[in-house]
Design a protein around this motif. Structure first.
Motif, PDB file in Angstrom:
ATOM      1  N   LYS A 176       0.911  -1.200   0.065  1.00  0.00           N
ATOM      2  CA  LYS A 176       0.022   0.186  -0.018  1.00  0.00           C
ATOM      3  C   LYS A 176       0.623   1.334   0.175  1.00  0.00           C
ATOM      4  O   LYS A 176       1.826   1.414   0.793  1.00  0.00           O
ATOM      5  CB  LYS A 176      -0.851  -0.126   1.309  1.00  0.00           C
ATOM      6  N   TYR A 177       0.620   2.191  -0.743  1.00  0.00           N
ATOM      7  CA  TYR A 177       1.562   3.342  -1.080  1.00  0.00           C
ATOM      8  C   TYR A 177       0.354   4.582  -1.203  1.00  0.00           C
ATOM      9  O   TYR A 177      -0.472   4.620  -1.788  1.00  0.00           O
ATOM     10  CB  TYR A 177       2.010   3.445  -2.487  1.00  0.00           C
ATOM     11  N   CYS A 178       0.639   5.279  -0.024  1.00  0.00           N
ATOM     12  CA  CYS A 178      -0.361   6.552   0.268  1.00  0.00           C
ATOM     13  C   CYS A 178       0.492   7.894   0.396  1.00  0.00           C
ATOM     14  O   CYS A 178       1.396   8.253   0.992  1.00  0.00           O
ATOM     15  CB  CYS A 178      -1.006   6.326   1.597  1.00  0.00           C
ATOM     16  N   ALA A 179      -0.149   8.834  -0.817  1.00  0.00           N
ATOM     17  CA  ALA A 179       0.465  10.210  -0.731  1.00  0.00           C
ATOM     18  C   ALA A 179       0.140  11.104   0.435  1.00  0.00           C
ATOM     19  O   ALA A 179      -1.056  10.744   1.179  1.00  0.00           O
ATOM     20  CB  ALA A 179       0.218  11.030  -2.183  1.00  0.00           C
ATOM     21  N   SER A 180       0.612  11.965   0.766  1.00  0.00           N
ATOM     22  CA  SER A 180       0.312  12.935   1.802  1.00  0.00           C
ATOM     23  C   SER A 180      -0.896  13.644   1.726  1.00  0.00           C
ATOM     24  O   SER A 180      -1.136  13.966   0.569  1.00  0.00           O
ATOM     25  CB  SER A 180       1.538  13.739   2.468  1.00  0.00           C
ATOM     26  N   LYS A 181      -1.691  14.169   2.854  1.00  0.00           N
ATOM     27  CA  LYS A 181      -2.910  15.010   2.872  1.00  0.00           C
ATOM     28  C   LYS A 181      -2.279  16.558   2.809  1.00  0.00           C
ATOM     29  O   LYS A 181      -1.261  16.765   3.260  1.00  0.00           O
ATOM     30  CB  LYS A 181      -3.610  14.921   3.887  1.00  0.00           C
ATOM     31  N   GLY A 182      -3.013  17.324   1.932  1.00  0.00           N
ATOM     32  CA  GLY A 182      -2.599  18.650   1.823  1.00  0.00           C
ATOM     33  C   GLY A 182      -2.724  19.496   3.120  1.00  0.00           C
ATOM     34  O   GLY A 182      -3.650  18.999   4.161  1.00  0.00           O
ATOM     35  N   GLN A 183      -2.145  20.436   3.456  1.00  0.00           N
ATOM     36  CA  GLN A 183      -2.133  21.099   4.689  1.00  0.00           C
ATOM     37  C   GLN A 183      -3.600  21.860   4.714  1.00  0.00           C
ATOM     38  O   GLN A 183      -4.086  22.385   3.679  1.00  0.00           O
ATOM     39  CB  GLN A 183      -1.063  22.248   4.778  1.00  0.00           C
ATOM     40  N   ASN A 184      -4.268  21.970   5.967  1.00  0.00           N
ATOM     41  CA  ASN A 184      -5.308  22.708   6.159  1.00  0.00           C
ATOM     42  C   ASN A 184      -5.074  24.212   6.059  1.00  0.00           C
ATOM     43  O   ASN A 184      -3.925  24.700   6.249  1.00  0.00           O
ATOM     44  CB  ASN A 184      -6.157  22.381   7.509  1.00  0.00           C
ATOM     45  N   GLY A 185      -6.073  24.992   5.483  1.00  0.00           N
ATOM     46  CA  GLY A 185      -5.941  26.415   5.618  1.00  0.00           C
ATOM     47  C   GLY A 185      -6.086  27.106   6.920  1.00  0.00           C
ATOM     48  O   GLY A 185      -6.055  26.271   7.898  1.00  0.00           O
ATOM     49  N   MET A 186      -5.371  28.421   6.915  1.00  0.00           N
ATOM     50  CA  MET A 186      -5.265  28.734   8.234  1.00  0.00           C
ATOM     51  C   MET A 186      -5.739  30.625   8.128  1.00  0.00           C
ATOM     52  O   MET A 186      -6.415  30.711   7.149  1.00  0.00           O
ATOM     53  CB  MET A 186      -3.606  29.212   8.294  1.00  0.00           C
ATOM     54  N   SER A 187      -5.877  31.104   9.304  1.00  0.00           N
ATOM     55  CA  SER A 187      -6.374  32.215   9.380  1.00  0.00           C
ATOM     56  C   SER A 187      -5.484  33.282   8.674  1.00  0.00           C
ATOM     57  O   SER A 187      -4.422  33.118   8.248  1.00  0.00           O
ATOM     58  CB  SER A 187      -6.414  32.764  10.949  1.00  0.00           C
ATOM     59  N   GLY A 188      -5.984  34.421   8.492  1.00  0.00           N
ATOM     60  CA  GLY A 188      -5.269  35.273   7.637  1.00  0.00           C
ATOM     61  C   GLY A 188      -5.201  35.293   6.383  1.00  0.00           C
ATOM     62  O   GLY A 188      -4.369  35.613   5.601  1.00  0.00           O
ATOM     63  N   ARG A 189      -6.258  34.351   5.954  1.00  0.00           N
ATOM     64  CA  ARG A 189      -6.364  34.129   4.494  1.00  0.00           C
ATOM     65  C   ARG A 189      -5.043  33.260   3.933  1.00  0.00           C
ATOM     66  O   ARG A 189      -4.672  33.263   2.795  1.00  0.00           O
ATOM     67  CB  ARG A 189      -6.474  35.375   3.573  1.00  0.00           C
ATOM     68  N   ARG A 190      -4.547  32.665   4.662  1.00  0.00           N
ATOM     69  CA  ARG A 190      -3.306  31.960   4.578  1.00  0.00           C
ATOM     70  C   ARG A 190      -3.874  30.400   3.653  1.00  0.00           C
ATOM     71  O   ARG A 190      -4.234  29.691   4.710  1.00  0.00           O
ATOM     72  CB  ARG A 190      -2.307  31.589   5.541  1.00  0.00           C
ATOM     73  N   ARG A 191      -3.168  29.987   2.956  1.00  0.00           N
ATOM     74  CA  ARG A 191      -3.671  28.878   2.056  1.00  0.00           C
ATOM     75  C   ARG A 191      -2.687  27.793   2.630  1.00  0.00           C
ATOM     76  O   ARG A 191      -1.316  28.139   2.995  1.00  0.00           O
ATOM     77  CB  ARG A 191      -3.241  29.078   0.669  1.00  0.00           C
ATOM     78  N   GLY A 192      -3.060  26.570   2.890  1.00  0.00           N
ATOM     79  CA  GLY A 192      -2.278  25.595   3.376  1.00  0.00           C
ATOM     80  C   GLY A 192      -1.334  24.842   2.415  1.00  0.00           C
ATOM     81  O   GLY A 192      -1.572  25.276   1.036  1.00  0.00           O
ATOM     82  N   LYS A 193      -0.004  24.516   2.592  1.00  0.00           N
ATOM     83  CA  LYS A 193       0.888  24.246   1.579  1.00  0.00           C
ATOM     84  C   LYS A 193       0.335  22.804   0.804  1.00  0.00           C
ATOM     85  O   LYS A 193      -0.470  21.974   1.444  1.00  0.00           O
ATOM     86  CB  LYS A 193       2.207  23.717   2.528  1.00  0.00           C
ATOM     87  N   ASN A 194       0.847  22.802  -0.349  1.00  0.00           N
ATOM     88  CA  ASN A 194       0.502  21.340  -1.187  1.00  0.00           C
ATOM     89  C   ASN A 194       1.288  20.549  -0.801  1.00  0.00           C
ATOM     90  O   ASN A 194       2.553  20.602  -0.432  1.00  0.00           O
ATOM     91  CB  ASN A 194       0.438  21.775  -2.828  1.00  0.00           C
ATOM     92  N   ALA A 195       0.518  19.249  -0.653  1.00  0.00           N
ATOM     93  CA  ALA A 195       1.596  17.913  -0.211  1.00  0.00           C
ATOM     94  C   ALA A 195       2.327  17.477  -1.254  1.00  0.00           C
ATOM     95  O   ALA A 195       2.301  17.932  -2.680  1.00  0.00           O
ATOM     96  CB  ALA A 195       0.538  16.857   0.380  1.00  0.00           C
ATOM     97  N   GLU A 196       3.667  17.048  -0.874  1.00  0.00           N
ATOM     98  CA  GLU A 196       4.638  16.511  -1.650  1.00  0.00           C
ATOM     99  C   GLU A 196       4.027  15.318  -2.477  1.00  0.00           C
ATOM    100  O   GLU A 196       3.121  14.718  -2.096  1.00  0.00           O
ATOM    101  CB  GLU A 196       5.931  16.217  -1.100  1.00  0.00           C
ATOM    102  N   ASN A 197       4.322  15.129  -3.762  1.00  0.00           N
ATOM    103  CA  ASN A 197       4.005  13.955  -4.600  1.00  0.00           C
ATOM    104  C   ASN A 197       4.826  12.646  -4.177  1.00  0.00           C
ATOM    105  O   ASN A 197       5.644  12.686  -3.323  1.00  0.00           O
ATOM    106  CB  ASN A 197       4.019  14.168  -6.011  1.00  0.00           C
ATOM    107  N   LEU A 198       3.960  11.531  -4.075  1.00  0.00           N
ATOM    108  CA  LEU A 198       4.623  10.165  -3.598  1.00  0.00           C
ATOM    109  C   LEU A 198       5.087   9.833  -4.713  1.00  0.00           C
ATOM    110  O   LEU A 198       4.523   9.462  -5.954  1.00  0.00           O
ATOM    111  CB  LEU A 198       3.446   9.448  -2.956  1.00  0.00           C
ATOM    112  N   ILE A 199       6.644   9.532  -5.086  1.00  0.00           N
ATOM    113  CA  ILE A 199       7.294   9.087  -6.143  1.00  0.00           C
ATOM    114  C   ILE A 199       7.479   7.516  -5.827  1.00  0.00           C
ATOM    115  O   ILE A 199       8.100   7.050  -4.990  1.00  0.00           O
ATOM    116  CB  ILE A 199       8.608   9.663  -6.293  1.00  0.00           C
TER     117      ILE A 199
END
Length: 423
Positions: free
Chosen positions: A63-86
């Motif tokens: 089983k190979y699972c990629a990471s979840k994207g980061q949740n959004g934050m206050s101050g209109r800050r967007r969560g980080k995109n998760a790294e791809n699973l290679i």
């Protein structure tokens, strides 16, 4: 151990959730919503690695699972995109969806192939502020990443495939014309894995030759080693059929030739149409009548015949020159094109149940079956949009909204799609 098939489960990362947040600053009253969007989930990406020769590593990890994207934050800050699973696999690996058998990717070049896409990040509550709804206390969750059970099949990349019964001299020929050093012995199934050798035809000119082991009668249905390794013939641009013309093991060379050709056709009818030349090996152990009878038979079928003695490199050069001449006129090694996922009609789903939650006048709908339907809908196309509206009516989603008390002008939210309800 040479492992050329494996079954694994892959799961792309879910998108991060949008944030519910309100601006707080001294001397600024009612700062308004400022929840940021969630980040995108990681993709599952397959990459060819020339340092890997088998799929043995996939026997231990399934089983190979990629990471979840980061949740959004206050101050209109967007969560980080998760790294791809290679995921690194041998060159020539074909990825198929286990359930349907459709080809999802062919890892035959240096280009990375995305097989499962990560989910989009959810919207933060900053997107839901309107003159009527100034304090939205909700946000959208991230979209789920794609998930598949896949089968990995290694199909070797070779220009020329050597086919024939065991112990006819295939490995000997590869060892003579290239730097490959397969095990060679006077018994059947000495070679238990495909052997690749690079044949040099002068400066800057070469081709790859593959010894395909284990072909006997019944190979196409699993007898001997043939069923396991016949798949490696499928990419070869041409075939060289090697036959023991001396019949040193008590078999008839003509019957051997017929048997192997029949096995290739039963496994894949396209192989019977592949360009082929015939090499008659062990000529030193055959009399002239045996060689002449076999030559007349194969040439009568339209094949060119080359008598050789591979062990002492006798008359091998004319065979190589003919192979090189034919390869110069043939198309490159075949690559498999990914097949699109089949579009399931709404009737194909047995369970049309939906989950509807109401918050601040927003009717949010969740349903796994509806999410799958949405993947096949182009919301920028009028006809496609009409189809989706019919799905909502026919599947009972509109009736379910009415039962929840929806009124004209209320907002309907279905994952990353929003629209105003109209009677």
């Amino acid at each position: 151990m040479f492992i050329d098939t494996a079954k694994i489960k892959i799961k792309a990362g879910d998108g991060g959730d949008g944030a519910v947040s309100f601006h707080r600053e001294k001397y600024i009253a009612a700062g308004g919503p400022d929840g940021g969007d969630g980040g995108k989930g990681g993709d599952v990406v397959f990459v060819a690695d020339s340092n890997i020769s088998t799929l043995a590593d996939f026997r231990y990890k399934k089983k190979y699972c990629a990471s979840k994207g980061q949740n959004g934050m206050s101050g209109r800050r967007r969560g980080k995109n998760a790294e791809n699973l290679i995921i690194r696999v041998p060159v020539g690996t074909v990825i198929k969806e286990t359930e349907t058998g459709r080809i999802m990717g062919d890892i035959s070049s240096k280009t990375p192939v995305v097989v499962a896409k990560g989910g989009k990040g959810g919207w933060g509550n900053v997107h839901f502020s309107t003159p009527v709804r100034q304090v939205p206390r909700f946000a959208k969750p991230g979209m789920p990443g794609e998930e598949f059970d896949v089968t990995l099949e290694l199909k070797l990349l070779a220009d020329v495939g050597l086919v024939g019964f065991p112990n006819v001299g295939k490995s000997t020929l590869v060892s003579v014309v290239s730097q490959a050093k397969p095990e060679i012995a006077n018994y059947h199934f000495t070679t238990i894995t495909p052997v690749l050798g690079v044949v040099s035809m002068g400066e800057g000119a070469s081709f790859v030759m593959a010894d395909i082991p284990g072909l006997i009668e019944g190979a196409w249905k699993g007898t001997g080693l043939g069923h396991q390794f016949l798949r490696h013939v499928e990419r070869c641009r041409m075939l060289v059929h090697i036959v023991d013309v001396s019949g040193s093991e008590g078999r008839d060379p003509i019957e051997d030739f017929k048997t192997i050709n029949a096995e290739l056709e039963k496994f894949n009818p396209e192989l019977a149409k592949r360009p082929m030349i015939v090499a008659g090996n062990k000529c030193d152990m055959a009399d002239e009548k045996q060689i002449e009878d076999f030559k007349n038979y194969v040439e009568g079928l339209g094949y060119e015949f080359f008598p050789i003695m591979a062990a002492i490199n006798y008359q091998v050069e004319p065979l190589l020159k003919k192979i090189w001449e034919m390869l110069s006129k043939l198309p490159p090694i075949a690559e498999y094109k990914p097949e699109p996922a089949p579009v399931k009609a709404v009737e194909d789903y047995n369970d049309h149940s939906v989950k509807i939650t109401v918050c601040d006048g927003i009717y949010s709908i969740e349903a796994d079956w509806l999410l799958q339907v949405m993947k096949s809908v182009n919301f920028d196309d009028y006809e496609s949009l009409n189809y989706f509206q019919k799905v909502l009516i026919k599947s009972g989603v509109i009736d379910a909204l009415k039962e929840k008390g929806i009124s004209e002008g209320d907002t309907v939210s279905i994952y990353d799609i929003e629209f105003d309800y109209v009677e």
